[in-house]
Every structure is written in C-alpha cells, then in structure tokens.
Design a protein around this motif. Structure first.
Motif, mmCIF file in Angstrom:
data_model
loop_
_atom_site.group_PDB
_atom_site.id
_atom_site.type_symbol
_atom_site.label_atom_id
_atom_site.label_comp_id
_atom_site.label_asym_id
_atom_site.label_seq_id
_atom_site.Cartn_x
_atom_site.Cartn_y
_atom_site.Cartn_z
ATOM 1 N N GLN A 156 0.827 -1.205 0.000
ATOM 2 C CA GLN A 156 0.000 0.000 0.000
ATOM 3 C C GLN A 156 0.864 1.258 0.000
ATOM 4 O O GLN A 156 1.781 1.399 0.804
ATOM 5 C CB GLN A 156 -0.921 0.017 1.210
ATOM 6 N N ALA A 157 0.540 2.161 -0.902
ATOM 7 C CA ALA A 157 1.262 3.437 -0.996
ATOM 8 C C ALA A 157 0.512 4.515 -0.217
ATOM 9 O O ALA A 157 -0.716 4.496 -0.132
ATOM 10 C CB ALA A 157 1.397 3.850 -2.453
ATOM 11 N N ASP A 158 1.261 5.458 0.348
ATOM 12 C CA ASP A 158 0.647 6.592 1.039
ATOM 13 C C ASP A 158 0.263 7.662 0.021
ATOM 14 O O ASP A 158 0.374 7.444 -1.197
ATOM 15 C CB ASP A 158 1.573 7.131 2.142
ATOM 16 N N MET A 159 -0.168 8.823 0.480
ATOM 17 C CA MET A 159 -0.625 9.888 -0.415
ATOM 18 C C MET A 159 0.481 10.395 -1.334
ATOM 19 O O MET A 159 0.218 10.901 -2.420
ATOM 20 C CB MET A 159 -1.210 11.038 0.401
ATOM 21 N N ALA A 160 1.734 10.240 -0.925
ATOM 22 C CA ALA A 160 2.863 10.673 -1.744
ATOM 23 C C ALA A 160 3.361 9.555 -2.666
ATOM 24 O O ALA A 160 4.326 9.740 -3.401
ATOM 25 C CB ALA A 160 4.008 11.145 -0.843
ATOM 26 N N GLY A 161 2.702 8.389 -2.611
ATOM 27 C CA GLY A 161 3.083 7.270 -3.458
ATOM 28 C C GLY A 161 4.152 6.362 -2.850
ATOM 29 O O GLY A 161 4.666 5.486 -3.529
ATOM 30 N N ASN A 162 4.482 6.571 -1.585
ATOM 31 C CA ASN A 162 5.519 5.762 -0.936
ATOM 32 C C ASN A 162 4.939 4.517 -0.288
ATOM 33 O O ASN A 162 3.975 4.602 0.484
ATOM 34 C CB ASN A 162 6.223 6.578 0.150
ATOM 35 N N THR A 163 5.540 3.380 -0.560
ATOM 36 C CA THR A 163 5.196 2.138 0.123
ATOM 37 C C THR A 163 6.080 2.019 1.361
ATOM 38 O O THR A 163 7.090 2.738 1.473
ATOM 39 C CB THR A 163 5.433 0.925 -0.791
ATOM 40 N N PRO A 164 5.758 1.118 2.275
ATOM 41 C CA PRO A 164 6.639 0.908 3.420
ATOM 42 C C PRO A 164 8.079 0.561 3.013
ATOM 43 O O PRO A 164 9.040 1.014 3.650
ATOM 44 C CB PRO A 164 5.972 -0.241 4.180
ATOM 45 N N ILE A 165 8.233 -0.209 1.944
ATOM 46 C CA ILE A 165 9.584 -0.551 1.463
ATOM 47 C C ILE A 165 10.329 0.707 1.048
ATOM 48 O O ILE A 165 11.514 0.883 1.376
ATOM 49 C CB ILE A 165 9.517 -1.564 0.292
ATOM 50 N N MET A 166 9.657 1.598 0.353
ATOM 51 C CA MET A 166 10.304 2.842 -0.080
ATOM 52 C C MET A 166 10.729 3.684 1.127
ATOM 53 O O MET A 166 11.804 4.283 1.123
ATOM 54 C CB MET A 166 9.363 3.627 -1.004
ATOM 55 N N LEU A 167 9.882 3.720 2.177
ATOM 56 C CA LEU A 167 10.259 4.469 3.379
ATOM 57 C C LEU A 167 11.460 3.838 4.072
ATOM 58 O O LEU A 167 12.352 4.552 4.546
ATOM 59 C CB LEU A 167 9.080 4.569 4.355
ATOM 60 N N ALA A 168 11.497 2.513 4.128
ATOM 61 C CA ALA A 168 12.641 1.823 4.746
ATOM 62 C C ALA A 168 13.926 2.164 4.003
ATOM 63 O O ALA A 168 14.970 2.416 4.624
ATOM 64 C CB ALA A 168 12.406 0.316 4.769
ATOM 65 N N VAL A 169 13.860 2.214 2.689
ATOM 66 C CA VAL A 169 15.036 2.570 1.882
ATOM 67 C C VAL A 169 15.399 4.033 2.094
ATOM 68 O O VAL A 169 16.559 4.372 2.352
ATOM 69 C CB VAL A 169 14.776 2.274 0.381
ATOM 70 N N THR A 170 14.410 4.909 2.009
ATOM 71 C CA THR A 170 14.640 6.347 2.163
ATOM 72 C C THR A 170 15.297 6.686 3.487
ATOM 73 O O THR A 170 16.213 7.511 3.538
ATOM 74 C CB THR A 170 13.308 7.118 2.035
ATOM 75 N N TYR A 171 14.838 6.044 4.565
ATOM 76 C CA TYR A 171 15.359 6.353 5.895
ATOM 77 C C TYR A 171 16.489 5.421 6.328
ATOM 78 O O TYR A 171 16.942 5.492 7.473
ATOM 79 C CB TYR A 171 14.218 6.349 6.925
ATOM 80 N N GLY A 172 16.936 4.570 5.420
ATOM 81 C CA GLY A 172 18.065 3.691 5.723
ATOM 82 C C GLY A 172 17.790 2.683 6.824
ATOM 83 O O GLY A 172 18.688 2.332 7.582
ATOM 84 N N LYS A 173 16.580 2.191 6.902
ATOM 85 C CA LYS A 173 16.188 1.216 7.933
ATOM 86 C C LYS A 173 16.382 -0.193 7.368
ATOM 87 O O LYS A 173 15.446 -0.874 6.967
ATOM 88 C CB LYS A 173 14.742 1.446 8.389
ATOM 89 N N ILE A 174 17.631 -0.647 7.338
ATOM 90 C CA ILE A 174 18.024 -1.905 6.704
ATOM 91 C C ILE A 174 17.341 -3.118 7.349
ATOM 92 O O ILE A 174 16.911 -4.036 6.648
ATOM 93 C CB ILE A 174 19.559 -2.073 6.741
ATOM 94 N N ASP A 175 17.240 -3.131 8.687
ATOM 95 C CA ASP A 175 16.602 -4.267 9.367
ATOM 96 C C ASP A 175 15.143 -4.418 8.932
ATOM 97 O O ASP A 175 14.671 -5.531 8.697
ATOM 98 C CB ASP A 175 16.669 -4.113 10.887
ATOM 99 N N VAL A 176 14.449 -3.301 8.830
ATOM 100 C CA VAL A 176 13.043 -3.340 8.417
ATOM 101 C C VAL A 176 12.956 -3.750 6.955
ATOM 102 O O VAL A 176 12.092 -4.556 6.575
ATOM 103 C CB VAL A 176 12.340 -1.978 8.641
ATOM 104 N N LEU A 177 13.857 -3.237 6.145
ATOM 105 C CA LEU A 177 13.860 -3.604 4.718
ATOM 106 C C LEU A 177 14.009 -5.105 4.560
ATOM 107 O O LEU A 177 13.313 -5.721 3.751
ATOM 108 C CB LEU A 177 14.996 -2.865 3.987
ATOM 109 N N GLY A 178 14.885 -5.709 5.355
ATOM 110 C CA GLY A 178 15.054 -7.168 5.317
ATOM 111 C C GLY A 178 13.764 -7.894 5.646
ATOM 112 O O GLY A 178 13.428 -8.898 5.011
ATOM 113 N N VAL A 179 13.024 -7.401 6.609
ATOM 114 C CA VAL A 179 11.740 -8.008 6.986
ATOM 115 C C VAL A 179 10.738 -7.859 5.845
ATOM 116 O O VAL A 179 10.022 -8.810 5.502
ATOM 117 C CB VAL A 179 11.179 -7.369 8.282
ATOM 118 N N LEU A 180 10.689 -6.689 5.262
ATOM 119 C CA LEU A 180 9.708 -6.425 4.200
ATOM 120 C C LEU A 180 9.993 -7.195 2.923
ATOM 121 O O LEU A 180 9.070 -7.565 2.195
ATOM 122 C CB LEU A 180 9.639 -4.924 3.905
ATOM 123 N N LEU A 181 11.260 -7.441 2.660
ATOM 124 C CA LEU A 181 11.614 -8.188 1.450
ATOM 125 C C LEU A 181 11.423 -9.664 1.660
ATOM 126 O O LEU A 181 11.187 -10.441 0.799
ATOM 127 C CB LEU A 181 13.054 -7.892 1.021
#
Length: 181
Positions: A156-181
């Motif tokens: 699901q994308a937010d109003m700006a078109g960002n998915t949770p994966i995109m936010l994890a990448v944008t904010y450098g949250k590698i642990d969360v990115l691993g979970v999401l992938l």
C-alpha cells in the motif's frame, strides 16, 4: 467492586455523559494520566455495559485508547483493548488509528494485541498505515509482526506514493527492509 474507588455509588448516568469537548469521565481520566481512576472507570463502564461511554470519541476523534497510547500508558491501553476491542476501530480527525499511534510509539505489546483484533484499523495520517510507521521508525520487531498478520500492507502506498519498502530505503532502515523483502 468492593475495592473500587467509588464503592456503593450509583453514577452510571454520569459515566455516560460527555462535556462540550465530547469527553467522557473515562477519556478525561486517561488523557490526564489518572491511571488508577481510569482503570476503575473502565471496569465500572464495562460491568454496567456502558459501551458508548468507553467508545466515545472526543472533538478531535480520539478515544480512551488513543489517549492511553499517546500518553504512554501501555498497561492501561492493553486493558482497554481487552475490555472493548471496538476501540481499535476508531480514527481520529487526523486519520490516525490506535494501531498506527502504537507503532509510532514503539509499543510492541499494544501493537501485537491490536493485530490480534481481527478488524482493528491500521490506518495513519497521510494515507499511511502501521507498516509505514514501523518502516519510518526502523522497528523491525513490529514490522515482522505486521507482516505475519497483514502482509498486504507492504504494497500500500501513502498519499505521496511511498510504500513501506520505499520508506525503509529512504530512511536507511536496513533491518526493516530485510523483513519487508
């Protein structure tokens, strides 16, 4: 309720009343941090089946559960969910569900309990959801719990078109990115 704060008092009609800001006594007690009083009022409302007094949202759309989470009263929040799971379906005027606020506050136990409520809302402001909040905050523990129960939120994308994966990448949250992938 012998050990109650208000023994032998019949004030069910007062428990159901709300003030000009649409706050019930329960909501006021929670918002002001009077945890013992709020617990007692919750118990009385529950026993007297004053469901609306528990569910009442104030002028900003916050209910007692929102207030408990926002004010960091985790044990009270857990008790509120246990007594009245429908509290999990409220959205504030800012579009925030209790689950979204709990994830933003890193309340793992509360977030887990809310995920156990089948039809609890997970929405947040700006079209985000609880998984967006976990990704933004870098909370891989909560992200994993959300993915186990509501994996579809990852797409699901937010109003700006960002998915949770995109936010994890944008904010450098590698642990969360691993979970999401």
């Amino acid at each position: 309720m012998e050990d109650s704060l208000f023994p032998n008092t019949n004030f069910d009609s007062l428990l159901s009343k709300f003030n000009h800001e649409w706050e019930t006594p329960l909501a006021i007690a929670v918002a002001l941090g009077h945890v013992f009083l709020a617990s007692d009022l919750l118990e009385r409302c529950h026993c007297m089946r004053l469901r609306q007094a528990i569910l009442q949202q104030d002028k900003d759309g916050f209910n007692a559960l929102h207030h408990a989470i926002r004010n960091r009263h985790e044990d009270l929040a857990l008790k509120l969910i246990e007594k009245e799971p429908l509290l999990s379906q409220a959205l504030s005027n800012y579009g925030e569900s209790p689950m979204f606020v709990a994830v933003m506050r890193h309340f793992t136990k509360v977030s887990s309990k809310l995920l156990d409520v089948h039809d609890s809302f997970d929405r947040g402001k700006y079209g985000r959801n609880a998984l967006h909040a976990a990704a933004r905050n870098g909370n891989s523990v909560i992200a994993k719990k959300i993915m186990e129960k509501r994996y579809w939120l990852a797409g699901q994308a937010d109003m700006a078109g960002n998915t949770p994966i995109m936010l994890a990448v944008t904010y450098g949250k590698i642990d969360v990115l691993g979970v999401l992938l």
